[in-house]
Design a protein around this motif. Structure first.
Motif, PDB file in Angstrom:
ATOM      1  N   SER B 257       0.856  -1.191   0.000  1.00  0.00           N
ATOM      2  CA  SER B 257       0.000   0.000   0.000  1.00  0.00           C
ATOM      3  C   SER B 257       0.884   1.230   0.000  1.00  0.00           C
ATOM      4  N   ASP B 260       0.383   3.782   3.169  1.00  0.00           N
ATOM      5  CA  ASP B 260       0.794   3.427   4.520  1.00  0.00           C
ATOM      6  C   ASP B 260       2.250   3.801   4.759  1.00  0.00           C
ATOM      7  N   SER B 265      -0.272  -2.994   3.457  1.00  0.00           N
ATOM      8  CA  SER B 265      -1.722  -2.826   3.323  1.00  0.00           C
ATOM      9  C   SER B 265      -2.457  -3.391   4.531  1.00  0.00           C
TER      10      SER B 265
END
Lengths: 193, 441
Positions: B257, B260, B265
């Motif tokens: 992700s 982040d 994620s």
């Protein structure tokens, strides 16, 4: 003086090991390792990389036959086996293990030295031939691949055979890579279409 | 050309004389039956009959006939070449005579778990780093615990027997189509590590099974004994099997992700949550020996905590502080004595349970949290992995999800064998006990 041949001897019984070692030394061989069992012999051979191995058929931990098989599979050195008998089964196994000589005890100088010399010369001949076979196989393979790539170029670009060959050759020289690599790239590119 | 035709072609091209049909028993040992090339067609058709007892770890009552069904994608010619024709292998699944998956076949179990998630396009990829020791074989051929690079023998020469053997192992593995990511000498004397590149988990499980066999064979050809025992020496580091995991849908890495700060994620966090939630049961399968638990004695770098961290070396899961390239998490607790099929099946099941049920992991452990011996012990009490095989078996007994994944046949037999192992261990008075207790009690 020619280079001395380096030998590892693996014989369980001390007297005959020393005896064979002495005969070899007298004939200008260099004894670089001695072992009384097969595993220690294998380790010595791996580490010291001798020109010749002399091993008894019956050895503790790993038999001389097993030792000979590994040493010849991995092309480490020629192995001459020594045994007190020469029954059919053992001889067959010695052949399968790729031994370069087989001596029956008691081993005297008159049989030891010629056997060892012949083993050394046969071994270097085998090594030479194996290299040649490999080289020829590679050439053959390259030719096949270049043929195939030529075919592709002739078909897709409408070139003559000579033109296709020259194109591959030129590309090979320009890019400083082998003709085989160029041909492989052409085949790969073609298979992607 | 179908895969079966390719196998036939290769058999001809390499002058294969013998084919070894390989399969893994419940305990993770690789077994094989050799058939001659004349029997290839019968073997490919899955008509080689075998005795189920071999799959279940020992010969016992209720032996049944099973059929070996080779997976043609696993065909490999062994690189050591005997003069009299080459030898190849095929990894097999076990089928019942009626053609169904044999319930005791761990490879079929893993395939079943994989296909459950494959329907939604999800697949788990894993790479492995496997540690092992190279010991000297004694003069009688029995393995010793003398390591190759401490024994006086090698002092003679700059050529290291162990390094030679490891190089040979890497070359052999690569000749067999197993890509090696790394290879180096490990912390302890005589300890080595070889890393296998990421692959889908079925292929990786096949590779791990093959890997152990290749490493042992090559070591033996160098006069050495390769041991995957988790903790063979008292004062040296143990041997682990690190698994780098990433979850994919098509070309998308579901662990990644960009929003982040760690690059991780929510899916990855839930996967970690699931693994930690099922940590006890998973450990029974990833650390299956009594000796496995000697790696979990709290110390500076033993992975004994059912927790995750990017800095501590004590957690079973490690995540990079910042994901660079492909996001992955590393499972550090398994050891190389696993049955790779069952271990990976359990890992996938546990992780996916975390995702399905949105199991949030406990807070990440940050550096400095466990420094002193007392603190380590405190942490081990609070959230340590099972401290013994018996405790791990209890955890597995209480974990319905993992038990169901294994199926009754494998679970019952696994428990039976392992409980028996534990009882045999307890029924022996060990030297340590005599030394510790005899004088004072």
């Amino acid at each position: 003086m020619p280079r001395q041949h380096r030998v590892v001897i693996a014989i369980n019984d001390d007297a005959s090991r020393k005896n064979i070692g002495a005969m070899l030394q007298a004939a200008e061989f260099l004894i670089i390792g001695e072992a009384t069992d097969g595993i220690t012999a294998l380790k010595l051979i791996r580490v010291r990389q001798p020109d010749l191995v002399i091993a008894e058929v019956f050895l503790p931990a790993m038999s001389g036959l097993e030792l000979a098989r590994i040493v010849s599979d991995d092309k480490l050195a020629p192995v001459v086996l020594i045994s007190s008998n020469y029954d059919h089964a053992t001889l067959e196994e010695a052949k399968l293990a790729g031994a370069f000589g087989y001596l029956v005890k008691p081993v005297g100088e008159a049989s030891l030295i010629p056997t060892v010399e012949i083993a050394l010369s046969n071994y270097s001949e085998v090594v030479r031939l194996e290299e040649q076979v490999k080289e020829l196989q590679e050439k053959l393979e390259t030719r096949k691949i270049v043929e195939k790539a030529k075919g592709i170029l002739m078909h897709t670009l409408g070139l003559t055979e000579a033109e296709a060959f020259r194109k591959i050759q030129k590309q090979s020289m320009n890019k400083r890579i082998s003709m085989r690599a160029v041909a492989e790239a052409i085949i790969l590119a073609h298979s992607l279409d | 050309m179908t895969e079966f035709e390719q196998v036939r072609e290769l058999v001809k091209e390499y002058h294969v004389k013998f084919i070894r049909l390989q399969f893994t028993d419940i305990l993770g040992a690789l077994k094989n039956v050799a058939v001659t090339v004349e029997e290839l067609e019968r073997a490919l058709a899955g008509q080689v009959l075998f005795d189920s007892a071999v799959f279940e770890g020992f010969r016992g009552y209720c032996e049944k006939d099973i059929l070996l069904q080779p997976d043609p994608a696993t065909f490999v010619v062994f690189p050591w070449r005997p003069r009299d024709g080459a030898v190849a292998r095929l990894i097999c699944n076990a089928l019942t005579p009626r053609g169904e998956a044999f319930p005791g076949c761990s490879r079929s179990r893993l395939q079943k778990v994989i296909s459950r998630f494959e329907k939604d396009g999800i697949r788990l990829m894993a790479g492995a780093e496997i540690e092992f020791f190279l010991f000297h074989s004694g003069e009688q051929g029995r393995p010793t615990t003398i390591t190759h690079d401490q024994a006086g023998f090698c002092d003679l020469t700059p050529v290291d027997l162990g390094e030679n053997a490891r190089r040979d192992m890497v070359l052999t593995l690569e000749e067999m189509g197993i890509e090696v990511a790394s290879s180096h000498h490990e912390m302890a004397p005589g300890q080595h590590e070889i890393g296998l590149k990421d692959d889908n988990i079925l292929v990786l499980a096949d590779k791990i099974a093959t890997f152990k066999f290749v490493v042992r064979t090559v070591a033996q050809r160098h006069g050495l004994h390769a041991s995957f025992m988790p903790k063979p020496l008292n004062n040296e580091a143990g041997s682990g099997l690190k698994l780098h995991l990433s979850l994919w849908r098509g070309e998308t890495n579901l662990f990644e992700s960009s929003d982040d700060p760690m690059g991780l994620s929510d899916t990855a966090r839930y996967f970690i949550g699931g693994l930690l939630h099922h940590a006890g049961a998973v450990t029974a399968l990833t650390c299956p020996l009594i000796n496995s638990y000697k790696r979990f004695v709290p110390s500076y770098h033993s992975p004994f905590l059912a927790a995750w961290s990017s800095t501590s070396r004590n957690t079973m899961i490690r995540v990079p502080e910042k994901q660079v390239g492909d996001a992955r998490i590393t499972l550090r607790s398994p050891d190389p004595t696993v049955n790779p099929y069952l271990a990976l099946a359990a890992i996938l099941t546990a992780g996916m349970d975390g995702i399905t049920n949105r199991i949030a992991p406990p807070p990440i452990i940050t550096d400095g949290e466990c420094s002193s011996g007392d603190e380590l012990r405190e942490l081990a009490r609070e959230r340590g992995l099972p401290r013994s095989l018996a405790a791990a078996l209890d955890a597995l007994e209480g974990d319905t999800l993992i038990k169901e994944m294994l199926g009754k046949a494998i679970y019952n037999r696994f428990r039976e064998i392992k409980e028996n192992e534990w009882e045999r261990f307890l029924s022996v008075v060990h030297p340590w006990e005599l030394e510790e207790y005899l004088r004072n009690y």
